[in-house]
Design a protein around this motif. Structure first.
Motif, short mmCIF file in Angstrom:
data_model
loop_
_atom_site.label_atom_id
_atom_site.label_comp_id
_atom_site.label_asym_id
_atom_site.label_seq_id
_atom_site.Cartn_x
_atom_site.Cartn_y
_atom_site.Cartn_z
N GLY A 118 -12.64 0.48 -28.30
CA GLY A 118 -13.49 -0.27 -27.29
C GLY A 118 -12.84 -1.73 -26.81
N LYS A 119 -11.60 -1.79 -27.29
CA LYS A 119 -11.03 -2.97 -26.63
C LYS A 119 -9.98 -2.66 -25.94
CE LYS A 119 -9.94 -4.21 -31.16
NZ LYS A 119 -9.68 -5.17 -32.24
N THR A 120 -9.06 -1.61 -26.18
CA THR A 120 -7.89 -1.29 -25.44
C THR A 120 -8.14 -0.86 -24.21
OG1 THR A 120 -6.67 -1.51 -27.62
CG2 THR A 120 -5.48 -0.44 -25.58
N LYS A 121 -7.82 -1.35 -23.17
CA LYS A 121 -7.87 -0.72 -21.88
C LYS A 121 -6.43 -0.31 -21.32
CE LYS A 121 -10.23 -4.48 -20.06
NZ LYS A 121 -10.78 -5.09 -18.88
N GLN A 122 -6.50 1.01 -20.72
CA GLN A 122 -5.24 1.42 -20.23
C GLN A 122 -5.52 1.93 -18.86
OE1 GLN A 122 -5.27 4.72 -23.05
NE2 GLN A 122 -3.30 4.17 -23.76
N ALA A 123 -4.46 1.81 -17.94
CA ALA A 123 -4.29 2.15 -16.69
C ALA A 123 -2.93 2.79 -16.42
CB ALA A 123 -4.57 1.30 -15.60
N PHE A 124 -3.22 4.21 -15.75
CA PHE A 124 -1.94 4.89 -15.58
C PHE A 124 -1.58 5.12 -14.15
CE2 PHE A 124 -3.42 6.05 -19.66
CZ PHE A 124 -2.39 6.06 -20.55
N PHE A 125 -0.59 5.00 -13.79
CA PHE A 125 -0.31 5.35 -12.27
C PHE A 125 1.02 5.64 -12.21
CE2 PHE A 125 0.37 0.94 -13.65
CZ PHE A 125 1.26 0.26 -12.99
N PHE A 126 1.65 5.67 -10.94
CA PHE A 126 3.20 6.16 -10.59
C PHE A 126 3.78 5.10 -9.85
CE2 PHE A 126 0.95 10.36 -10.85
CZ PHE A 126 1.62 10.67 -12.01
N ASP A 127 5.20 4.96 -10.12
CA ASP A 127 6.07 4.00 -9.25
C ASP A 127 6.26 4.75 -7.92
OD1 ASP A 127 8.41 5.68 -9.63
OD2 ASP A 127 9.50 4.08 -10.93
N PRO A 128 7.20 3.99 -6.99
CA PRO A 128 7.31 4.74 -5.68
C PRO A 128 8.21 6.14 -5.90
CG PRO A 128 7.58 2.51 -5.43
CD PRO A 128 7.52 2.62 -6.90
N ASP A 129 8.86 6.27 -7.10
CA ASP A 129 9.79 7.48 -7.28
C ASP A 129 8.98 8.50 -8.11
OD1 ASP A 129 11.61 6.68 -5.64
OD2 ASP A 129 13.18 6.20 -7.25
N GLY A 130 7.73 8.22 -8.39
CA GLY A 130 6.92 9.14 -9.35
C GLY A 130 7.12 8.98 -10.64
N ASN A 131 7.61 7.85 -11.04
CA ASN A 131 7.99 7.84 -12.49
C ASN A 131 6.54 7.12 -13.13
OD1 ASN A 131 10.58 8.40 -13.13
ND2 ASN A 131 10.91 6.61 -11.58
N GLY A 132 5.99 7.55 -14.24
CA GLY A 132 4.63 7.48 -14.75
C GLY A 132 5.04 6.12 -15.50
N LEU A 133 3.84 5.29 -15.16
CA LEU A 133 3.53 4.06 -15.79
C LEU A 133 2.16 3.70 -16.36
CD1 LEU A 133 5.14 1.78 -12.90
CD2 LEU A 133 6.04 2.23 -15.28
N GLU A 134 2.25 2.99 -17.49
CA GLU A 134 1.02 2.44 -18.03
C GLU A 134 0.97 1.18 -18.12
OE1 GLU A 134 -1.15 2.80 -22.40
OE2 GLU A 134 0.38 4.24 -22.05
N ILE A 135 -0.21 0.30 -17.85
CA ILE A 135 -0.38 -0.95 -18.18
C ILE A 135 -1.52 -1.03 -19.52
CG2 ILE A 135 0.42 -2.02 -16.18
CD1 ILE A 135 -2.44 -2.50 -15.57
#
Length: 142
Positions: A118-135
């Protein structure tokens, strides 16, 4: 057998046909700063975040037969829900909510979730070359 005591992460490398575009993305999104690069016989850009995270952006070998990234830059996966769980770099950001809003304002497709704690938020997305990122809203305690 050699001991791994004292070992640390040196850098993460990403190959791209447009390392200047990729460098600009990481500088604008996370605040990476460009640092001095060693000389190679191909174009490179070194970026640094904080005191110890280095990103090595490397000009793609035009003769390579390997895919450009986990997802080809010419046909990157749009929905980050489809990001394979082992193919990403995660960066803790203390300003999670404002960075998430900034990504959305730039039109970047983001998949958000909260862990069962309930505390840890995650967000997943891609950089311009399609490499996966998470914050992540939480920094692991070592």
């Amino acid at each position: 057998m050699a001991s791994a005591n004292g070992a640390c992460l040196n850098h993460i490398a990403r190959e791209s046909t447009d390392i200047k575009r990729l460098a600009q993305f990481y500088k604008e999104t996370f605040g990476f700063e460009q640092v001095e690069s060693p000389t190679f016989d191909f174009e490179v850009i070194w970026l640094k975040l904080g005191s110890s995270l280095f990103l090595h952006l490397i000009e793609r070998n035009p003769n390579s037969t390997l895919p450009e990234s986990p997802w080809s830059a010419t046909s990157a996966v749009e929905d980050p829900r489809n990001l394979p769980r082992g193919h990403h770099i995660c960066i803790y950001v203390p300003n999670f909510d404002s960075l998430l809003q900034n990504l959305k304002e730039k039109g970047i497709n983001v998949y958000e979730k909260t862990l069962p704690d309930g505390k840890t938020k995650q967000a997943f997305f891609f950089d311009p070359d399609g490499n996966g990122l998470e914050i992540s809203s939480q920094c692991p305690e070592l």
